[in-house]
Design an enzyme around this catalytic site. Structure first.
Site, PDB file in Angstrom:
ATOM      1  N   LYS A 218       0.828  -1.222   0.000  1.00 34.84           N
ATOM      2  CA  LYS A 218       0.000   0.000   0.000  1.00 34.84           C
ATOM      3  C   LYS A 218       0.852   1.258   0.000  1.00 34.84           C
ATOM      4  CE  LYS A 218      -4.394  -1.750   1.531  1.00 34.84           C
ATOM      5  NZ  LYS A 218      -5.445  -1.800   2.547  1.00 34.84           N
ATOM      6  N   ARG A 252      -3.687 -10.090   4.784  1.00 35.52           N
ATOM      7  CA  ARG A 252      -4.095 -10.029   3.362  1.00 35.52           C
ATOM      8  C   ARG A 252      -2.925  -9.526   2.531  1.00 35.52           C
ATOM      9  NH1 ARG A 252      -6.443  -6.445  -0.247  1.00 35.52           N
ATOM     10  NH2 ARG A 252      -8.041  -7.341  -1.583  1.00 35.52           N
TER      11      ARG A 252
HETATM   12  C1  9MG Z   1     -10.366  -5.236  -0.533  1.00 36.96           C
HETATM   13  N1  9MG Z   1      -9.332  -4.687   0.318  1.00 36.96           N
HETATM   14  C2  9MG Z   1      -8.317  -3.859  -0.055  1.00 36.96           C
HETATM   15  N2  9MG Z   1      -7.575  -3.545   1.013  1.00 36.96           N
HETATM   16  C3  9MG Z   1      -8.116  -4.190   2.076  1.00 36.96           C
HETATM   17  C4  9MG Z   1      -7.815  -4.255   3.434  1.00 36.96           C
HETATM   18  O1  9MG Z   1      -6.812  -3.574   3.953  1.00 36.96           O
HETATM   19  N3  9MG Z   1      -8.582  -5.014   4.227  1.00 36.96           N
HETATM   20  C5  9MG Z   1      -9.647  -5.703   3.726  1.00 36.96           C
HETATM   21  N4  9MG Z   1     -10.380  -6.424   4.582  1.00 36.96           N
HETATM   22  N5  9MG Z   1      -9.982  -5.665   2.438  1.00 36.96           N
HETATM   23  C6  9MG Z   1      -9.231  -4.917   1.629  1.00 36.96           C
END
Ligand code: 9MG
Length: 273
Positions: A218, A252
């Site tokens: 990010k 994630r």
């Molecule tokens: C879809 N998406 C993109 N970034 C995310 C994040 O940080 N958390 C979750 N739960 N979904 C995300």
């Protein structure tokens, strides 16, 4: 302490591999080609150790355009079916009730909603599905959320929001054992806000609902390192470890194999304590 659903019960943090099926994700054209590439990428992430594949058909990046319901269903449902047929666990990244219901019919294991079931009809749809749900915090909407994010106390405000959403879910018939929570790194937050949330992630783990953390590649990591998106893997691994150390149960990520190594280090060191 809340009881949790079996998807969250693993002793070790789960790795959620990101699979976006938006036109720019696998970018050289024809739809069948995109489908094949997305499927191949899912297979690759599973072989690298992903525990869940998160399939999304609408970009939530800052400035991203919205997608019509039918188009989103057309993007995600066939892929969910194919990835499920590989024996994998799959979550659907959506805020749309129609997509939640179609994904549930296709066998999805979890709903990942960056709008925390606040869209009209989303609470009722998720309640009808009775699937695990990740509730994420976002200030504003993707198109404008990074314009001027403001908080008096970001940790307290995000925590308060997530507690309120847990209560709304329970009231709608979604038991807390189905829920996980996510402070939403990069969703209506400055770098200072993101760092405060990361440093206080354990305050979210202490709520007794599993925490999902998504920081992979990010812009907060670009701001810290000065690196472009494809050169942010080392920084992504650093924050993945910080999240694991503060009790996050699902991480994630894009870089599954490397995060799996981080998890091995985390587990080995935890055993020694
Ligand atoms: C879809 N998406 C993109 N970034 C995310 C994040 O940080 N958390 C979750 N739960 N979904 C995300």
């Amino acid at each position: 302490m809340f009881k949790t659903h079996s998807i969250y019960n693993a002793e070790i943090p789960l790795i959620m591999g990101i699979l976006n099926v938006t036109p720019d994700s696998f970018s050289d054209g024809a739809k069948y080609n995109q489908f094949d590439k997305a499927l191949a990428h899912a297979e690759y992430m599973l072989a690298e150790g992903a525990d869940i594949i998160d399939i999304g058909g609408e970009s939530t990046r800052p400035g991203a355009a919205e997608v019509a319901v039918a188009e989103e269903i057309e993007r995600v449902v066939p892929l969910i079916e194919r990835v499920k047929s590989l024996g994998a666990r799959v979550s659907v990244d959506t805020s749309k009730p129609e997509v939640m219901l179609a994904a549930a019919d296709a066998g999805v294991d979890m709903i990942n909603d960056v709008r925390a079931l606040q869209s009209p009809g989303a609470l009722a749809a998720a309640a009808a599905c009775q699937l695990p749900v990740c509730l994420m915090h976002m200030q504003g909407q993707p198109r404008t959320m990074q314009a001027n994010p403001q908080y008096a106390d970001v940790v307290e405000e995000v925590r308060h929001f997530l507690i309120e959403r847990i209560h709304a879910c329970e009231k709608a018939g979604i038991a807390s054992r189905l829920l996980s929570i996510d402070p939403g790194f990069g969703f209506g937050k400055t770098l200072t806000h993101n760092i405060a949330l990361l440093n206080h992630l354990s305050a979210f783990s202490q709520l007794g609902v599993p925490v999902l953390a998504g920081m992979s590649r990010k812009s907060m990591l670009g701001q810290i390192t000065g690196r472009e998106v494809h050169d942010r893997m080392p920084a992504s691994l650093a924050v993945a470890l910080m999240a694991m150390q503060q009790g996050a149960k699902i991480i994630r990520v894009h870089d599954v194999a490397e995060t799996a190594d981080v998890r091995k280090v985390f587990i080995a060191c935890r055993k020694e304590q």
